[in-house]
Scaffold this motif. Structure first.
Motif, short mmCIF file in Angstrom:
data_model
loop_
_atom_site.label_atom_id
_atom_site.label_comp_id
_atom_site.label_asym_id
_atom_site.label_seq_id
_atom_site.Cartn_x
_atom_site.Cartn_y
_atom_site.Cartn_z
N ILE A 4 0.84 -1.20 0.00
CA ILE A 4 0.00 0.00 0.00
C ILE A 4 0.88 1.25 0.00
O ILE A 4 0.64 2.18 -0.75
CB ILE A 4 -0.97 -0.01 1.20
N ILE A 5 1.91 1.25 0.83
CA ILE A 5 2.82 2.39 0.90
C ILE A 5 3.54 2.56 -0.43
O ILE A 5 3.63 3.67 -0.96
CB ILE A 5 3.83 2.22 2.05
N THR A 6 4.03 1.46 -0.99
CA THR A 6 4.72 1.51 -2.28
C THR A 6 3.79 2.03 -3.36
O THR A 6 4.16 2.90 -4.14
CB THR A 6 5.25 0.11 -2.67
N LEU A 7 2.58 1.51 -3.41
CA LEU A 7 1.62 1.94 -4.41
C LEU A 7 1.28 3.41 -4.23
O LEU A 7 1.19 4.15 -5.21
CB LEU A 7 0.36 1.07 -4.36
N LYS A 77 -9.34 -8.26 -13.88
CA LYS A 77 -8.66 -7.25 -13.05
C LYS A 77 -7.27 -7.00 -13.61
O LYS A 77 -6.52 -7.93 -13.89
CB LYS A 77 -8.57 -7.72 -11.61
N PHE A 78 -6.91 -5.74 -13.73
CA PHE A 78 -5.58 -5.39 -14.21
C PHE A 78 -4.62 -5.39 -13.01
O PHE A 78 -4.79 -4.61 -12.07
CB PHE A 78 -5.60 -4.00 -14.86
N PRO A 79 -3.60 -6.27 -13.01
CA PRO A 79 -2.68 -6.39 -11.87
C PRO A 79 -1.58 -5.31 -11.94
O PRO A 79 -0.44 -5.58 -12.28
CB PRO A 79 -2.11 -7.79 -12.05
N LEU A 80 -1.96 -4.08 -11.61
CA LEU A 80 -1.09 -2.93 -11.78
C LEU A 80 0.30 -3.12 -11.18
O LEU A 80 1.30 -2.93 -11.86
CB LEU A 80 -1.76 -1.69 -11.16
#
Length: 140
Positions: A4-7, A77-80
């Motif tokens: 989450i932090i990285t994203l 789902k696109f695995p961003l």
């Protein structure tokens, strides 16, 4: 939690980069920088339409993937984050002579002279994110 932090960091870097594109005097579409990155680094293999039919695709032993079907191959789902890791070299891709060109290292080399070691990292993440967001925008 780390993902989450990285994203969040990546989205911030991409937003800053996208804002600079918006601020420029030229009329650019939302994904034009990502499309430019795609055309210069990916289209030779994956094709201008990202369908796996690039001019050199026939040189590979295995078929070059259709990048417009990434989400379709992942239950819609696109695995961003996974796509980012493939492009920047943190996740290996088998098939066409492994590894796929690692754009994270290429971008880092291009930006270190002007931005320095610490400044190049957010620039690299922004460029990879722009490319990934472009790929996400062309899904079937």
């Amino acid at each position: 939690m780390l993902r989450i932090i990285t994203l969040s960091f990546l989205v911030s870097a991409g937003a800053a980069s996208a804002q600079s594109a918006t601020d420029s005097a030229t009329d650019m579409s939302e994904f034009s920088r990502g499309q430019q990155e795609y055309m210069s680094g990916c289209a030779a293999c994956h094709g201008e339409n990202a369908d796996g039919n690039g001019p050199i695709a026939t040189m590979f032993k295995t078929p070059v993937p259709d990048l417009t079907g990434i989400a379709e191959r992942n239950d819609g789902k696109f695995p961003l984050l996974d796509v980012m890791h493939i492009i920047d070299g943190r996740m290996e891709v088998r098939g066409h002579g492994n590894p796929m060109p690692i754009f994270g290292r290429r971008f880092e080399t291009e930006t270190e002279d002007t931005a320095g070691v610490y400044g190049s990292e957010p620039m690299v993440r922004g460029r990879v994110l722009e490319l990934v967001l472009y790929l996400q925008s062309i899904q079937k």
